[in-house]
Design a protein around this motif. Structure first.
Motif, PDB file in Angstrom:
ATOM      1  N   GLY A  10       8.589   5.179   3.192  1.00 37.19           N
ATOM      2  CA  GLY A  10       7.714   4.031   3.396  1.00 37.19           C
ATOM      3  C   GLY A  10       7.811   3.127   2.187  1.00 37.19           C
ATOM      4  O   GLY A  10       8.622   3.364   1.297  1.00 37.19           O
ATOM      5  N   ARG A  21       3.583  -4.661  -0.259  1.00 38.85           N
ATOM      6  CA  ARG A  21       3.157  -3.980   0.957  1.00 38.85           C
ATOM      7  C   ARG A  21       2.481  -2.662   0.628  1.00 38.85           C
ATOM      8  O   ARG A  21       1.473  -2.296   1.231  1.00 38.85           O
ATOM      9  CB  ARG A  21       4.355  -3.739   1.871  1.00 38.85           C
ATOM     10  CG  ARG A  21       3.931  -3.526   3.315  1.00 38.85           C
ATOM     11  CD  ARG A  21       5.105  -3.310   4.208  1.00 38.85           C
ATOM     12  NE  ARG A  21       6.025  -4.441   4.184  1.00 38.85           N
ATOM     13  CZ  ARG A  21       7.261  -4.376   4.646  1.00 38.85           C
ATOM     14  NH1 ARG A  21       7.738  -3.248   5.119  1.00 38.85           N
ATOM     15  NH2 ARG A  21       8.039  -5.433   4.602  1.00 38.85           N
ATOM     16  N   ALA A  22       3.041  -1.950  -0.351  1.00 44.25           N
ATOM     17  CA  ALA A  22       2.429  -0.679  -0.744  1.00 44.25           C
ATOM     18  C   ALA A  22       1.009  -0.909  -1.249  1.00 44.25           C
ATOM     19  O   ALA A  22       0.088  -0.144  -0.941  1.00 44.25           O
ATOM     20  CB  ALA A  22       3.282  -0.005  -1.821  1.00 44.25           C
ATOM     21  N   ILE A  76      -1.309  -1.699   1.712  1.00 38.72           N
ATOM     22  CA  ILE A  76      -1.650  -0.515   2.510  1.00 38.72           C
ATOM     23  C   ILE A  76      -2.646   0.364   1.772  1.00 38.72           C
ATOM     24  O   ILE A  76      -3.561   0.925   2.364  1.00 38.72           O
ATOM     25  CB  ILE A  76      -0.375   0.282   2.851  1.00 38.72           C
ATOM     26  CG1 ILE A  76       0.513  -0.534   3.771  1.00 38.72           C
ATOM     27  CG2 ILE A  76      -0.726   1.609   3.491  1.00 38.72           C
ATOM     28  CD1 ILE A  76       1.801   0.155   4.125  1.00 38.72           C
ATOM     29  N   SER A  77      -2.457   0.473   0.459  1.00 37.69           N
ATOM     30  CA  SER A  77      -3.324   1.377  -0.294  1.00 37.69           C
ATOM     31  C   SER A  77      -4.550   0.672  -0.834  1.00 37.69           C
ATOM     32  O   SER A  77      -5.274   1.233  -1.650  1.00 37.69           O
ATOM     33  CB  SER A  77      -2.535   1.978  -1.451  1.00 37.69           C
ATOM     34  OG  SER A  77      -2.325   0.983  -2.433  1.00 37.69           O
ATOM     35  N   HIS A  78      -4.776  -0.564  -0.379  1.00 32.26           N
ATOM     36  CA  HIS A  78      -5.926  -1.343  -0.846  1.00 32.26           C
ATOM     37  C   HIS A  78      -5.956  -1.459  -2.355  1.00 32.26           C
ATOM     38  O   HIS A  78      -6.997  -1.302  -2.975  1.00 32.26           O
ATOM     39  CB  HIS A  78      -7.244  -0.730  -0.337  1.00 32.26           C
ATOM     40  CG  HIS A  78      -7.300  -0.641   1.147  1.00 32.26           C
ATOM     41  ND1 HIS A  78      -7.374  -1.741   1.958  1.00 32.26           N
ATOM     42  CD2 HIS A  78      -7.242   0.439   1.970  1.00 32.26           C
ATOM     43  CE1 HIS A  78      -7.357  -1.363   3.222  1.00 32.26           C
ATOM     44  NE2 HIS A  78      -7.281  -0.041   3.262  1.00 32.26           N
ATOM     45  N   THR A 105      -1.165   5.260  -5.437  1.00 35.34           N
ATOM     46  CA  THR A 105      -0.448   5.583  -4.203  1.00 35.34           C
ATOM     47  C   THR A 105       0.958   6.067  -4.480  1.00 35.34           C
ATOM     48  O   THR A 105       1.510   6.880  -3.734  1.00 35.34           O
ATOM     49  CB  THR A 105      -0.418   4.362  -3.262  1.00 35.34           C
ATOM     50  OG1 THR A 105       0.225   4.691  -2.065  1.00 35.34           O
ATOM     51  CG2 THR A 105       0.316   3.204  -3.904  1.00 35.34           C
ATOM     52  N   ASP A 162      -4.515  -6.177  -4.165  1.00 33.44           N
ATOM     53  CA  ASP A 162      -4.169  -5.696  -2.839  1.00 33.44           C
ATOM     54  C   ASP A 162      -3.730  -6.831  -1.923  1.00 33.44           C
ATOM     55  O   ASP A 162      -3.241  -6.590  -0.833  1.00 33.44           O
ATOM     56  CB  ASP A 162      -5.352  -4.926  -2.215  1.00 33.44           C
ATOM     57  CG  ASP A 162      -6.568  -5.831  -2.064  1.00 33.44           C
ATOM     58  OD1 ASP A 162      -7.394  -5.547  -1.194  1.00 33.44           O
ATOM     59  OD2 ASP A 162      -6.677  -6.808  -2.829  1.00 33.44           O
TER      60      ASP A 162
END
Lengths: 504, 157
Positions: A143, A452-453, A456-458, A463, B35
């Protein structure tokens, strides 16, 4: 067995007349380029990239790959005959190979280097065929976090394996990154660093950057020193090594192949490291190490097998994971992109004919090199007699046309000049261009995956540690970095690269 | 100051200038949050990294200057810059870029090769014109005709 099926599919593809022709052109061109100093496979591939637009994809990749391992053959020819290897990996072959030539045994040296390279090429092809599916399957589990970690590992590896200071190499990585940022941000469509120039809306094109950094800068570097070559005027008799030669070379060839196959996979290691390591291994294992440097045939057999194996296995990370392991494979990724294919774990499943076609073409290319090159040695030697300064205008012309023809834009030629001056200036400041180009290509991918990582991990940076594969890759990167910084290894790196000085 | 210290200082300055440039020209890009990164986030990170490394290299140069080591690294001896070649090659490529659209491939090639061969002091004008014509003809045959590249040979009237 699936392996045989795959190889058969590959041979179906690579044995077509047009692909055979592409393979032939690639290997011959590669040999020529390996013979000539000052222009290497990376530059040639960069120059040919714009021309591959109109060529069928499989044929284009087969040709470009042929240039790379063909150059290793060419380099060993000049290394043995003239003590001036056209490629860095030939430096090691020259140590004993030229001595053998002086003793009148040039034929045996050339013969053993050809046979060793062929053996290594065959084994490496099988190696690639068996290892690639495993790696590909593995890569499909990745991912964004794992991709970031993998690219980090690749970058660290390239930095460690670069000549000169590690800090300089990291600086080059960041500069390459920054240059890759120019253009339009994918996520927000905001223009970045365009300076109002419309040609920069899609960023700097990587082809003129590559040609400038490698081609023009390399020419300028070669022109620093006036050329001196002493071509052996003795006729080359007897290309068949004696039975004793063959017996003595058997184990070194096998060992060299092993060393080269494994080292070739590591990003950044390249053919020079492989041939050097194989040479040192033979020297350590020999019963009379004093013979090395004075015409020991093991000193030719092992490095030659190693560099050919390494050249081929260096395609593995690129074909299976989409990660370049050096400048040549970075350029190959460019070639894929030009045809709208992104190399990565899915390549093997979505385009098996391309994948296995290229893999099997490497074996066919080795056969061609073996059969065709030995008789052509006379021609290569004559080519060497052309003074370099006569070749320069032609090479610059090809660079300009190559850069211009990408989008019929004069701006790309300006990029070419800028990149050439930049590349030359950096080399004067002890910086390597390869990490820069690598980071330029990887940068956008890395940024996208990083963002993106984080999305996804807020926003949680842990992560990268929470995902096990990502953690493992990052630990490997850290370990690699640590080993590179240990004083003992630092001195070792200096020695390897100091030995490589002549003609590098 | 030895050559290698001078090189390090130049490198440190160049990198610092580059890093500051990235910061300056990226100042109007939105940063966003971690984020939801904006266009300016990663450029800012990269610029900081470059400035950090530039400082490290500067410190390295300072360290070598204060404590001259006796190990003769192979990096010391560099041949002089071949200025004639650098300038003529750069100018020849630039002239190609200037001439290619208005005058087409043949003329641009001739101009380019003539300027490029200026670096070879001992060739006469006859030899240069010969080489230029030969390469122009070769390029004209190879690229537009042979490989089918859409490059105009002659000036577009």
């Amino acid at each position: 067995m699936e392996l045989l099926d795959n190889l058969r599919l590959g041979l179906d593809v690579s044995l077509s007349w047009s692909n055979l022709l592409f393979c032939l052109i690639g290997t011959l061109l590669g040999t020529l380029v390996g013979v000539l100093p000052g222009i290497g496979p990376a530059t040639t591939i960069a120059l040919l990239l714009p021309l591959t637009y109109d060529l069928p994809m499989v044929g284009a990749i087969i040709m470009l790959a042929g240039i790379y391992y063909g150059a290793q053959y060419g380099a060993s020819t000049t290394a043995i005959l003239v003590n001036m290897p056209g490629e860095s990996s030939g430096v090691v072959t020259a140590l004993d190979g030229h001595q053998m030539a002086r003793q009148g045994r040039a034929g045996a040296a050339l013969g053993i280097s050809a046979y060793g390279s062929f053996f290594a090429g065959t084994v490496a092809t099988i190696f690639i065929a068996t290892l690639s599916p495993v790696l590909s399957d593995f890569g499909l589990m990745f991912g964004p976090a794992e991709n970031v970690a993998l690219m980090t590992l690749g970058i660290v590896a390239v930095v460690i394996m670069s000549k000169g200071s590690i800090i300089n190499a990291f600086a080059m990585i960041l500069v390459g990154f920054a240059l890759g940022l120019i253009g339009t941000d994918v996520n927000t469509s905001q223009a970045r660093f365009n300076f109002g120039i419309s040609e920069l809306r899609d960023g700097i094109d990587f082809v003129p950057l590559a040609i400038g950094l490698f081609g023009i800068a390399e020419i300028l570097r070669t022109l620093e020193t006036p050329e001196q070559r002493d071509v052996l005027h003795r006729k080359i008799t007897g290309l068949l090594p004696t039975l004793a030669d063959l017996k003595a070379s058997l184990l070194p060839i096998i060992r060299g192949t092993g060393v080269g196959s494994i080292l070739g996979i590591l990003p950044g290691s390249g053919t020079l490291l492989a041939s050097f390591s194989a040479y040192m291994l033979e020297k350590r294992l020999a019963k009379q190490p004093e013979r090395f440097g004075n015409g020991a045939i093991e000193g030719v057999a092992a490095p030659e097998s190693a560099n050919n194996a390494a050249a081929q296995t260096s395609f593995i990370p690129m074909l299976t994971l989409g990660i370049p392991s050096g400048s040549v494979t970075a350029l190959m990724i460019g070639a894929f992109t030009i045809h709208g294919v992104s190399p990565g774990p899915q390549l093997m499943t979505t385009k098996p004919d391309l994948f296995w076609g290229v893999v099997s073409s490497m074996w066919i290319g080795n056969i061609m090199l073996l059969v065709i090159n030995l008789p052509l040695i006379g021609i290569w030697v004559r080519v060497l007699k052309i003074p370099y300064r006569h070749l320069v205008p032609a090479i610059i012309l090809f660079c300009c046309i190559g850069a211009y023809s990408i989008s019929n834009s004069a701006f790309d030629v300006y990029v070419l000049v800028g990149a050439g001056i930049l590349g030359y200036a950096l080399s004067r400041l002890n910086c390597e261009p390869a990490p820069l180009l690598l980071a330029f290509i990887l940068g956008p991918m890395l940024e996208e995956n990083f963002r993106r990582a984080m999305l996804i991990s807020h926003g949680n940076p842990m992560t990268f540690i929470e995902h096990p594969i990502s953690l493992a890759l990052l630990l490997a990167a850290a370990a690699l970095l640590a080993t590179g910084l240990i004083p003992g290894i630092r001195r070792g790196r200096k020695t390897v690269f100091a030995e490589a000085q002549p003609g590098d | 100051m030895t050559q290698s210290i001078r090189r390090d200082v130049s490198l440190a300055f160049l990198l610092a200038a580059f890093g500051l440039g990235v910061l300056t020209f990226g100042a109007d890009l939105s940063m966003g949050r971690i984020d939801r990164m904006g266009a300016g986030y990663v450029p800012w990170l990269v610029a900081c990294g470059i400035l950090f490394l530039s400082t490290c290299i500067g410190i390295r140069a300072l360290y070598s200057w204060r404590r001259p080591t006796d190990e003769p690294s192979g990096e010391e001896e560099q041949p002089p810059v071949p200025w004639r070649a650098v300038i003529s090659i750069s100018l020849s490529a630039i002239s190609f870029a200037l001439f290619i659209r208005p005058t087409g491939l043949l003329i641009a090639t001739m101009v380019m090769v003539l300027i490029c061969t200026l670096s070879q002091a001992h060739s006469g004008w006859h030899a240069r014109l010969l080489v230029a014509s030969f390469l122009a003809a070769l390029a004209g045959l190879l690229f537009p005709v042979g490989l089918g590249l859409p490059i105009a040979l002659l000036p577009i009237s």
